[in-house]
Design an enzyme around this catalytic site. Sequence first.
Site, PDB file in Angstrom:
ATOM      1  N   GLU A 104       0.839  -1.238  -0.123  1.00 33.01           N
ATOM      2  CA  GLU A 104      -0.206  -0.015  -0.005  1.00 33.01           C
ATOM      3  C   GLU A 104       0.852   1.139   0.008  1.00 33.01           C
ATOM      4  O   GLU A 104       0.556   2.338  -0.616  1.00 33.01           O
ATOM      5  CB  GLU A 104      -0.796   0.015   1.240  1.00 33.01           C
ATOM      6  CG  GLU A 104      -1.872  -0.982   1.137  1.00 33.01           C
ATOM      7  CD  GLU A 104      -2.834  -1.076   2.516  1.00 33.01           C
ATOM      8  OE1 GLU A 104      -4.131  -1.903   2.499  1.00 33.01           O
ATOM      9  OE2 GLU A 104      -2.310  -0.802   3.618  1.00 33.01           O
ATOM     10  N   LYS A 122     -13.055   6.360  11.679  1.00 30.56           N
ATOM     11  CA  LYS A 122     -11.465   6.351  11.896  1.00 30.56           C
ATOM     12  C   LYS A 122     -10.833   7.646  12.062  1.00 30.56           C
ATOM     13  O   LYS A 122      -9.568   7.923  12.125  1.00 30.56           O
ATOM     14  CB  LYS A 122     -11.181   5.938  10.227  1.00 30.56           C
ATOM     15  CG  LYS A 122     -11.782   4.648   9.832  1.00 30.56           C
ATOM     16  CD  LYS A 122     -11.313   3.363  10.523  1.00 30.56           C
ATOM     17  CE  LYS A 122     -11.745   1.990   9.912  1.00 30.56           C
ATOM     18  NZ  LYS A 122     -11.525   1.644   8.578  1.00 30.56           N
TER      19      LYS A 122
HETATM   20  C1  5RP Z   1      -5.011  -2.894   4.754  1.00 31.04           C
HETATM   21  C2  5RP Z   1      -5.345  -1.425   5.291  1.00 31.04           C
HETATM   22  C3  5RP Z   1      -6.750  -0.952   5.340  1.00 31.04           C
HETATM   23  O1  5RP Z   1      -6.699   0.197   4.358  1.00 31.04           O
HETATM   24  C4  5RP Z   1      -7.332  -0.630   6.478  1.00 31.04           C
HETATM   25  O2  5RP Z   1      -7.087  -1.740   7.457  1.00 31.04           O
HETATM   26  C5  5RP Z   1      -8.846  -0.219   6.767  1.00 31.04           C
HETATM   27  O3  5RP Z   1      -9.562  -1.481   6.546  1.00 31.04           O
HETATM   28  P1  5RP Z   1     -11.066  -1.389   6.308  1.00 31.04           P
HETATM   29  O4  5RP Z   1     -11.268  -0.329   5.162  1.00 31.04           O
HETATM   30  O5  5RP Z   1     -11.612  -2.651   6.189  1.00 31.04           O
HETATM   31  O6  5RP Z   1     -11.764  -0.739   7.426  1.00 31.04           O
HETATM   32  O7  5RP Z   1      -4.508  -0.803   5.612  1.00 31.04           O
HETATM   33  O8  5RP Z   1      -3.536  -3.029   5.022  1.00 31.04           O
END
Ligand code: 5RP
Length: 223
Positions: A104, A122
């Site tokens: 990522e 978040k």
């Molecule tokens: C994966 C990530 C995801 O973007 C992060 O965990 C958020 O996940 P979600 O959209 O399922 O809440 O960093 O490595």
Amino acid sequence: MQVNLKKLAAEKAVEYIEDGMIVGLGTGSTAYWAIKKIGEKVKEGFKIKAVASSRESEDIAKESGISIIPFSEIESIDITIDGADEVDSEHNLIKGGGGALLREKILAYNSKKFVVVIDESKLVGTLGRFPLPVEITPFAHDFTLKHLNEAGCVATFRKKDSKDYITDNGNLIADCKFNQITNPAQINAQLYAIPGVVETGLFLNTMVDSIIAGYANQTIAVL
Ligand code: 5RP
């Protein structure tokens, strides 16, 4: 009917994609909705190519009719859409809850535009309630874990089905509980300095272009 805020934010971000672009696909339950929406647009005739941040997202993309191309065929990525585990008031991120933080971060770093899609849960004042994922080499991993703990967190190896969680890159993840990360740049540099650390899940705000948040009242904010 309950509105899916992750879907709301992700689909808004897809509006930023233009025909012909090279798109970076994130990982997780929010990025999932972006991939599905891009797939719909491809079926309507949109000509985009994509690179994925995980095998999981690559599979979802292929099932959705999106062409995945090798990195050797491109010079940069026009836009990457990805989720986050925490976003602080200065737009620094914790990522890697899904274990894909290294790929990522490579995508985000090589993208002209990095768009983060989240639901409002978040958003935090200060990062650190969510344990910071750090990708580390399997080699001498106990030494690395010891040094992570010395950096002021409680670090534990991530497990899956009672076994060590292994990333797409063949590495381990240490989840580091700091409680509060008041200086993300400093912590990031400190963790990077530990041999055995491959990448941290701290994405500093200099990397982030837009944050699209879905709120419980069904509105979307572009931050
Ligand atoms: C994966 C990530 C995801 O973007 C992060 O965990 C958020 O996940 P979600 O959209 O399922 O809440 O960093 O490595």
